[in-house]
Design a protein around this motif. Structure first.
Motif, PDB file in Angstrom:
ATOM      1  N   ASN A  64      47.056  43.201  47.354  1.00 25.84           N
ATOM      2  CA  ASN A  64      46.898  42.265  48.509  1.00 25.84           C
ATOM      3  C   ASN A  64      48.355  41.917  49.097  1.00 25.84           C
ATOM      4  O   ASN A  64      49.379  42.376  48.321  1.00 25.84           O
ATOM      5  N   ILE A 150      45.260  35.802  49.344  1.00 19.99           N
ATOM      6  CA  ILE A 150      45.506  37.155  49.360  1.00 19.99           C
ATOM      7  C   ILE A 150      45.579  37.674  50.797  1.00 19.99           C
ATOM      8  O   ILE A 150      46.256  38.968  50.963  1.00 19.99           O
ATOM      9  N   LEU A 189      39.841  41.428  52.663  1.00 19.63           N
ATOM     10  CA  LEU A 189      40.635  40.611  51.908  1.00 19.63           C
ATOM     11  C   LEU A 189      40.208  39.269  51.600  1.00 19.63           C
ATOM     12  O   LEU A 189      40.184  38.557  50.473  1.00 19.63           O
TER      13      LEU A 189
END
Length: 253
Positions: A64, A150, A189
Protein backbone atom coordinates in the motif's frame (compact mmCIF):
# COMPACT_ATOMS: atom_id res chain seq x y z
CA UNK A 1 20.96 27.92 -2.92
CA UNK A 2 21.09 25.71 0.15
CA UNK A 3 24.21 25.41 2.28
CA UNK A 4 26.59 22.62 1.24
CA UNK A 5 26.18 20.97 4.65
CA UNK A 6 22.42 20.59 4.14
CA UNK A 7 21.60 17.73 1.81
CA UNK A 8 18.33 16.58 0.25
CA UNK A 9 17.25 13.01 -0.51
CA UNK A 10 14.46 13.03 -3.11
CA UNK A 11 12.24 9.93 -3.07
CA UNK A 12 9.76 8.51 -5.59
CA UNK A 13 7.54 5.46 -5.61
CA UNK A 14 6.63 4.31 -9.12
CA UNK A 15 4.65 1.83 -11.16
CA UNK A 16 4.41 2.12 -14.96
CA UNK A 17 5.43 5.78 -15.21
CA UNK A 18 7.34 5.65 -18.52
CA UNK A 19 5.50 8.75 -19.79
CA UNK A 20 6.69 10.85 -16.86
CA UNK A 21 10.00 9.43 -15.68
CA UNK A 22 12.42 11.42 -17.86
CA UNK A 23 10.81 14.76 -17.00
CA UNK A 24 10.56 14.14 -13.27
CA UNK A 25 14.19 13.00 -12.97
CA UNK A 26 15.31 16.09 -14.89
CA UNK A 27 13.18 18.20 -12.53
CA UNK A 28 14.99 16.96 -9.41
CA UNK A 29 18.62 16.89 -10.54
CA UNK A 30 19.44 19.44 -7.82
CA UNK A 31 19.00 16.65 -5.24
CA UNK A 32 22.01 15.21 -3.44
CA UNK A 33 20.41 11.75 -3.62
CA UNK A 34 17.58 10.34 -5.74
CA UNK A 35 15.98 7.06 -4.65
CA UNK A 36 13.16 5.39 -6.56
CA UNK A 37 11.18 2.44 -5.18
CA UNK A 38 9.56 0.77 -8.18
CA UNK A 39 6.73 -1.76 -7.85
CA UNK A 40 7.92 -4.03 -10.70
CA UNK A 41 6.84 -1.81 -13.58
CA UNK A 42 6.06 -3.57 -16.86
CA UNK A 43 6.23 -0.62 -19.28
CA UNK A 44 9.99 0.06 -19.30
CA UNK A 45 10.05 2.41 -16.30
CA UNK A 46 12.52 0.24 -14.37
CA UNK A 47 14.85 -0.13 -17.35
CA UNK A 48 14.80 3.62 -17.95
CA UNK A 49 15.57 4.31 -14.29
CA UNK A 50 18.54 1.92 -14.36
CA UNK A 51 20.04 3.98 -17.19
CA UNK A 52 20.47 6.99 -14.87
CA UNK A 53 23.81 7.18 -13.06
CA UNK A 54 22.42 9.59 -10.46
CA UNK A 55 19.43 7.43 -9.45
CA UNK A 56 19.29 4.51 -7.00
CA UNK A 57 16.45 2.21 -8.02
CA UNK A 58 15.00 -0.50 -5.78
CA UNK A 59 12.31 -2.92 -6.90
CA UNK A 60 9.84 -3.84 -4.16
CA UNK A 61 6.37 -5.36 -4.24
CA UNK A 62 3.58 -2.86 -3.58
CA UNK A 63 1.51 -3.46 -0.45
CA UNK A 64 0.00 0.00 0.00
CA UNK A 65 1.09 3.64 -0.34
CA UNK A 66 1.91 4.21 3.34
CA UNK A 67 4.02 1.06 3.55
CA UNK A 68 5.90 1.91 0.35
CA UNK A 69 6.59 5.49 1.42
CA UNK A 70 7.87 4.40 4.84
CA UNK A 71 10.22 1.93 3.15
CA UNK A 72 11.52 4.70 0.89
CA UNK A 73 12.10 7.00 3.87
CA UNK A 74 14.23 4.34 5.53
CA UNK A 75 16.54 4.28 2.48
CA UNK A 76 17.31 8.01 2.62
CA UNK A 77 20.68 9.08 4.05
CA UNK A 78 20.44 12.90 4.09
CA UNK A 79 19.18 15.65 6.40
CA UNK A 80 16.03 16.41 4.43
CA UNK A 81 13.56 14.21 2.57
CA UNK A 82 11.65 15.46 -0.46
CA UNK A 83 8.84 13.26 -1.81
CA UNK A 84 7.66 13.74 -5.37
CA UNK A 85 5.33 11.66 -7.50
CA UNK A 86 6.25 10.93 -11.12
CA UNK A 87 3.45 13.16 -12.39
CA UNK A 88 4.48 16.15 -10.24
CA UNK A 89 6.92 18.96 -11.05
CA UNK A 90 8.61 21.58 -8.89
CA UNK A 91 8.56 25.12 -10.22
CA UNK A 92 11.77 27.16 -10.04
CA UNK A 93 10.18 29.42 -7.44
CA UNK A 94 9.29 26.40 -5.30
CA UNK A 95 12.84 25.04 -5.53
CA UNK A 96 14.21 28.40 -4.39
CA UNK A 97 11.74 28.56 -1.51
CA UNK A 98 12.68 25.02 -0.43
CA UNK A 99 16.37 25.94 -0.33
CA UNK A 100 15.68 29.15 1.59
CA UNK A 101 13.54 27.37 4.18
CA UNK A 102 15.85 24.46 4.96
CA UNK A 103 18.89 26.76 5.06
CA UNK A 104 17.25 29.04 7.65
CA UNK A 105 17.18 28.62 11.40
CA UNK A 106 13.49 27.72 11.28
CA UNK A 107 12.22 25.17 13.80
CA UNK A 108 9.89 23.68 11.18
CA UNK A 109 10.37 19.98 10.45
CA UNK A 110 7.82 19.56 7.64
CA UNK A 111 6.44 21.59 4.77
CA UNK A 112 3.24 21.37 2.74
CA UNK A 113 3.10 22.23 -0.96
CA UNK A 114 0.14 23.73 -2.81
CA UNK A 115 -0.61 21.84 -6.04
CA UNK A 116 -1.97 23.09 -9.35
CA UNK A 117 -3.77 20.35 -11.29
CA UNK A 118 -3.68 19.73 -15.04
CA UNK A 119 -5.79 17.54 -17.36
CA UNK A 120 -3.18 16.84 -20.05
CA UNK A 121 -1.89 20.42 -20.43
CA UNK A 122 -5.09 22.20 -19.37
CA UNK A 123 -5.13 23.81 -15.93
CA UNK A 124 -7.97 22.52 -13.72
CA UNK A 125 -8.97 25.46 -11.53
CA UNK A 126 -12.00 24.02 -9.75
CA UNK A 127 -13.61 20.52 -9.52
CA UNK A 128 -12.56 20.14 -5.88
CA UNK A 129 -8.85 20.77 -6.45
CA UNK A 130 -8.63 24.51 -5.81
CA UNK A 131 -7.44 24.13 -2.21
CA UNK A 132 -5.26 21.03 -2.52
CA UNK A 133 -2.13 20.84 -0.36
CA UNK A 134 0.11 17.91 0.50
CA UNK A 135 3.14 17.22 2.71
CA UNK A 136 6.22 16.75 0.53
CA UNK A 137 9.27 17.96 2.50
CA UNK A 138 10.42 16.61 5.87
CA UNK A 139 13.38 16.67 8.19
CA UNK A 140 14.85 13.20 8.61
CA UNK A 141 13.62 11.43 11.75
CA UNK A 142 10.48 13.55 12.16
CA UNK A 143 7.98 11.75 9.91
CA UNK A 144 6.34 8.39 9.42
CA UNK A 145 3.27 7.54 7.36
CA UNK A 146 0.27 6.13 9.24
CA UNK A 147 -0.04 2.55 7.98
CA UNK A 148 -3.68 2.43 9.05
CA UNK A 149 -4.30 4.92 6.20
CA UNK A 150 -3.28 2.80 3.24
CA UNK A 151 -4.64 5.20 0.57
CA UNK A 152 -4.60 9.02 0.67
CA UNK A 153 -1.81 8.33 3.10
CA UNK A 154 -1.23 10.69 6.01
CA UNK A 155 2.20 11.46 7.50
CA UNK A 156 2.60 11.62 11.26
CA UNK A 157 4.71 14.72 11.92
CA UNK A 158 6.84 15.09 15.04
CA UNK A 159 7.20 18.87 15.18
CA UNK A 160 5.94 22.07 13.57
CA UNK A 161 5.06 22.44 9.90
CA UNK A 162 4.37 25.19 7.37
CA UNK A 163 2.68 25.69 3.98
CA UNK A 164 5.04 27.09 1.35
CA UNK A 165 3.88 29.95 -0.89
CA UNK A 166 5.01 28.57 -4.25
CA UNK A 167 3.16 25.91 -6.22
CA UNK A 168 3.85 22.36 -7.33
CA UNK A 169 2.44 21.28 -10.72
CA UNK A 170 0.46 18.04 -10.87
CA UNK A 171 -0.12 16.42 -14.29
CA UNK A 172 -2.33 13.71 -12.87
CA UNK A 173 -4.84 13.24 -15.71
CA UNK A 174 -3.58 11.86 -19.03
CA UNK A 175 -7.15 11.16 -20.14
CA UNK A 176 -10.49 10.00 -18.72
CA UNK A 177 -9.55 6.30 -18.98
CA UNK A 178 -6.31 6.92 -17.08
CA UNK A 179 -8.14 8.75 -14.30
CA UNK A 180 -10.76 5.99 -14.11
CA UNK A 181 -8.05 3.36 -13.57
CA UNK A 182 -6.52 5.50 -10.81
CA UNK A 183 -9.89 5.86 -9.11
CA UNK A 184 -10.41 2.09 -9.21
CA UNK A 185 -6.94 1.44 -7.76
CA UNK A 186 -7.50 3.89 -4.91
CA UNK A 187 -11.02 2.54 -4.34
CA UNK A 188 -9.75 -1.02 -3.95
CA UNK A 189 -7.21 0.10 -1.35
CA UNK A 190 -9.79 2.21 0.49
CA UNK A 191 -12.19 -0.77 0.51
CA UNK A 192 -9.48 -2.89 2.12
CA UNK A 193 -8.93 -0.17 4.73
CA UNK A 194 -12.66 -0.02 5.50
CA UNK A 195 -12.98 -3.80 5.71
CA UNK A 196 -10.25 -3.90 8.35
CA UNK A 197 -12.35 -1.45 10.38
CA UNK A 198 -15.40 -3.70 10.10
CA UNK A 199 -17.36 -1.31 7.90
CA UNK A 200 -20.30 -2.61 5.85
CA UNK A 201 -21.82 -0.87 2.80
CA UNK A 202 -25.51 -0.12 2.40
CA UNK A 203 -27.79 1.60 -0.09
CA UNK A 204 -26.75 5.01 1.30
CA UNK A 205 -23.12 4.32 0.29
CA UNK A 206 -24.01 3.03 -3.18
CA UNK A 207 -26.29 5.88 -4.23
CA UNK A 208 -26.22 8.94 -1.98
CA UNK A 209 -22.46 9.11 -1.36
CA UNK A 210 -21.51 9.10 -5.09
CA UNK A 211 -24.24 11.64 -5.92
CA UNK A 212 -23.12 13.88 -3.05
CA UNK A 213 -19.49 13.68 -4.22
CA UNK A 214 -20.46 14.72 -7.74
CA UNK A 215 -22.75 17.52 -6.55
CA UNK A 216 -20.18 19.01 -4.22
CA UNK A 217 -17.35 18.98 -6.78
CA UNK A 218 -19.31 19.88 -9.91
CA UNK A 219 -21.80 22.39 -8.48
CA UNK A 220 -20.62 23.69 -5.11
CA UNK A 221 -16.91 23.65 -5.98
CA UNK A 222 -17.61 24.92 -9.50
CA UNK A 223 -16.37 21.95 -11.52
CA UNK A 224 -18.65 23.01 -14.39
CA UNK A 225 -16.33 25.99 -14.96
CA UNK A 226 -13.58 23.54 -15.98
CA UNK A 227 -15.60 22.55 -19.06
CA UNK A 228 -15.85 18.98 -20.28
CA UNK A 229 -12.70 18.07 -18.36
CA UNK A 230 -14.39 19.22 -15.17
CA UNK A 231 -17.37 16.98 -15.89
CA UNK A 232 -15.12 13.95 -16.51
CA UNK A 233 -13.18 14.57 -13.30
CA UNK A 234 -16.24 15.10 -11.11
CA UNK A 235 -18.10 12.14 -12.61
CA UNK A 236 -15.12 9.81 -12.19
CA UNK A 237 -14.47 11.01 -8.65
CA UNK A 238 -18.07 10.05 -7.85
CA UNK A 239 -17.58 6.75 -9.69
CA UNK A 240 -14.58 6.09 -7.45
CA UNK A 241 -16.80 6.40 -4.38
CA UNK A 242 -19.33 3.94 -5.86
CA UNK A 243 -16.54 1.55 -6.88
CA UNK A 244 -15.09 1.70 -3.35
CA UNK A 245 -18.26 0.36 -1.75
CA UNK A 246 -18.80 -2.25 -4.46
CA UNK A 247 -15.26 -3.47 -3.76
CA UNK A 248 -15.97 -3.45 -0.02
CA UNK A 249 -19.14 -5.47 -0.60
CA UNK A 250 -17.11 -8.10 -2.48
CA UNK A 251 -14.48 -8.25 0.28
CA UNK A 252 -16.95 -8.97 3.06
CA UNK A 253 -19.37 -11.21 1.15
Amino acid sequence: MKEDSIKISTLLITYNEINHIDEVIENITFSDEIIVVDSFSTDGTYEKLKSYNNVTTIQRAFKNFADQRNFAINQATNDWILFIDADERLTNSLKKEIFNEISSDSKKVAYMFKRLYFFKKKRIRFSGFQTDTTYRLFKKGHVKYDENKIVHEMPIIDGKSKILKSNMLHYCFNNAAHYKSKMEHYANLKALELSKKGKKPNIFHFYFRPFYKFFINYVVRLGFLDGKEGFYICYLSAYGVYYRYKALDKLIS
